[in-house]
Design an enzyme around this catalytic site. Structure first.
Site, mmCIF file in Angstrom:
data_model
loop_
_atom_site.group_PDB
_atom_site.id
_atom_site.type_symbol
_atom_site.label_atom_id
_atom_site.label_comp_id
_atom_site.label_asym_id
_atom_site.label_seq_id
_atom_site.Cartn_x
_atom_site.Cartn_y
_atom_site.Cartn_z
ATOM 1 N N LYS A 91 0.803 -1.224 0.000
ATOM 2 C CA LYS A 91 0.000 0.000 0.000
ATOM 3 C C LYS A 91 0.842 1.283 0.000
ATOM 4 O O LYS A 91 0.447 2.296 -0.551
ATOM 5 C CB LYS A 91 -0.933 0.020 1.218
ATOM 6 C CG LYS A 91 -1.942 -1.131 1.248
ATOM 7 C CD LYS A 91 -3.237 -0.712 0.660
ATOM 8 C CE LYS A 91 -4.299 -1.767 0.424
ATOM 9 N NZ LYS A 91 -4.344 -2.953 1.226
ATOM 10 N N GLU A 113 -10.084 5.656 3.032
ATOM 11 C CA GLU A 113 -10.915 4.573 3.541
ATOM 12 C C GLU A 113 -9.971 3.420 3.854
ATOM 13 O O GLU A 113 -8.871 3.358 3.295
ATOM 14 C CB GLU A 113 -11.931 4.126 2.480
ATOM 15 C CG GLU A 113 -11.388 3.138 1.432
ATOM 16 C CD GLU A 113 -10.297 3.714 0.530
ATOM 17 O OE1 GLU A 113 -10.260 4.949 0.372
ATOM 18 O OE2 GLU A 113 -9.468 2.939 0.016
ATOM 19 N N SER A 371 1.776 -9.705 -0.940
ATOM 20 C CA SER A 371 1.427 -8.294 -0.823
ATOM 21 C C SER A 371 1.604 -7.712 0.582
ATOM 22 O O SER A 371 1.736 -6.498 0.731
ATOM 23 C CB SER A 371 -0.011 -8.075 -1.289
ATOM 24 O OG SER A 371 -0.895 -8.947 -0.602
HETATM 25 C C1 LIG Z 1 -5.209 -4.055 1.049
HETATM 26 C C2 LIG Z 1 -4.494 -5.294 0.818
HETATM 27 C C3 LIG Z 1 -4.827 -6.161 -0.258
HETATM 28 C C4 LIG Z 1 -6.009 -5.930 -1.137
HETATM 29 O O1 LIG Z 1 -5.947 -4.812 -1.951
HETATM 30 P P1 LIG Z 1 -5.625 -4.846 -3.481
HETATM 31 O O2 LIG Z 1 -5.957 -3.478 -3.941
HETATM 32 O O3 LIG Z 1 -6.496 -5.901 -4.123
HETATM 33 O O4 LIG Z 1 -4.189 -5.171 -3.637
HETATM 34 C C5 LIG Z 1 -4.052 -7.262 -0.470
HETATM 35 N N1 LIG Z 1 -3.011 -7.567 0.338
HETATM 36 C C6 LIG Z 1 -2.669 -6.785 1.378
HETATM 37 C C7 LIG Z 1 -1.525 -7.180 2.239
HETATM 38 C C8 LIG Z 1 -3.395 -5.628 1.649
HETATM 39 O O5 LIG Z 1 -3.040 -4.862 2.691
#
Ligand SMILES: *Cc1c(COP(=O)(O)O)cnc(C)c1O
Length: 395
Positions: A91, A113, A371
């Protein structure tokens, strides 16, 4: 239009996207589009962002060869380590870009948000770094599920406001943030957390996450003798980490796979509709009322999806799969115990898909976008698994 280039002048990827906002927000979206276009073409802006990503966020994030997991699954698994970024997920890439842009536009207040709280924490972090005011909307249910992140945001000086309408989760928090923005556009920038919403957000957020794909492409070329992985897998909530990593491989033969929660599979179970300023696949009832997404992971509890994913699905360039909460829990343990990496529940979806499909993936190289890290989910997993979770490596 070549794949994953700019959307059309009206902000469309094929038949998806656009800008469906109240009249009061049209000038704000236009101003943002013009500012982004100008900044993105400016080497000095890029250099400042690159510097922040390097010296503050810790980029480049490594690609880790997951040897023991590979042995267990029978395919070669590479992990793109977005979990190692400052604040613990991908993020921060998008947030640092938007915060720089907001400052350039003369805004002094960031609005956001958040679902699981990761985007809220990243925004609160950037606001502290730039000395800006910060207000984060979060569904009341999510505030309960992710109380640690609520406290982190407050520590960073942000105000967290509960979204009390509807299912009191992510989609309601987006509604509240947009409502706030309508009344405060003069001094506020809406720092949207995924590749969705009205034009220019889906495009702009993809460009800020393109760094994931570009780094991965170069890192994989080194590991694979100039080659590319056979498969790129990423979890999809709104779709920002997925669109970022996909963008580095759109022009290759790599198969692009987005993994959604079974309870939030807008691509597959949804139909085209309008939500949060865009046309995209959407979970809705026969009257067009938005339905609730339900998943173990607050970060993926979103009933829509970024419009470019709907387009990539329609033209057959990417495919979208689903996994169940139970498969995700198994994958969470699997990665923890084979690699010593506790993943966030979101990317555990991508691991779960790979684990289930191991027979068809045999011998292939799979790059997974990891992610985020799992610290935020540990308390929730303690409830799910029980505090005396079985020990040992066999599961
Ligand atoms: C917010 C988040 C997501 C989901 O958001 P995307 O916009 O689909 O990437 C996925 N993995 C993590 C670790 C997140 O914090």
């Amino acid at each position: 239009m070549s794949i994953m280039s700019e959307p059309s002048a009206s902000g469309r990827f094929g038949s998806f996207g656009g800008r469906y906002v109240p009249e009061t927000l049209v000038p704000a979206c236009e101003e943002l589009e013009a500012a982004f276009r100008e900044a993105w073409a400016e080497p000095a802006f890029r250099a400042e962002l690159d510097g922040l990503l390097r010296d503050y966020a810790g980029r480049p994030s490594p690609v880790t060869e997951a040897k023991r997991l590979s042995e267990q699954l029978g395919c070669r698994v590479l992990l793109k380590r977005e979990d190692l970024n400052h604040t613990g997920s991908h993020k921060i890439n998008n947030v640092l870009g938007q915060a720089l842009l907001a400052r350039r536009m003369g805004k002094t207040r960031l609005l956001a948000e958040t679902g699981a709280g990761q985007h809220g924490v990243a925004t609160a972090t950037a606001a502290a770094l730039f000395g800006m005011e910060c207000v984060v909307y979060m569904g009341e249910v999510d505030m309960d599920r992710q109380s640690l992140n609520v406290f982190r945001m407050r520590l960073l000086g942000a105000e967290v406001r509960p979204a009390l309408s509807g299912s009191r989760t992510l989609k309601d928090a987006v509604n509240e943030a947009m409502r706030d923005w309508v009344g405060t556009v003069e001094n506020s920038h809406y720092c949207l957390g995924s590749a969705l919403g009205p034009h220019p957000y889906p495009w702009m957020v993809r460009e800020f996450h393109r760094v994931i794909g570009e780094e991965s492409r170069a890192q994989c070329a080194l590991l694979l003798d100039g080659g590319t992985p056979d498969v790129i897998a990423a979890c999809v909530g709104g779709g920002s980490n997925a669109i970022g990593i996909f963008s580095g491989f759109a022009d290759t033969d790599a198969e692009l796979v987005g993994v959604q929660p079974a309870g939030g599979a807008s691509i597959g179970h949804g139909s085209p509709g309008i939500v949060h300023g865009m046309v995209s696949y959407l979970l809705q009832d026969e009257w067009g009322q938005v339905e609730e997404a339900l998943s173990i992971s607050a970060g993926l509890d979103y009933p829509g999806v970024g419009p470019e994913h709907s387009h990539l699905e329609e033209i057959g360039r990417a495919r979208y799969e689903t996994v169940t909460d139970a498969e995700v829990v198994d994958a969470f343990l699997l990665l923890s115990r084979t690699e010593g990496i506790i993943p966030a529940l979101e990317p555990a979806h991508a691991i779960a898909w790979m684990s289930r499909e191991r027979a068809s993936l045999e011998g292939q190289t799979v790059l997974v976008c990891l992610s985020g890290r799992g610290d935020k989910d540990v308390a929730q997993m303690m409830d799910v698994l029980g505090a005396d979770v079985s020990t040992g490596r066999g599961r």
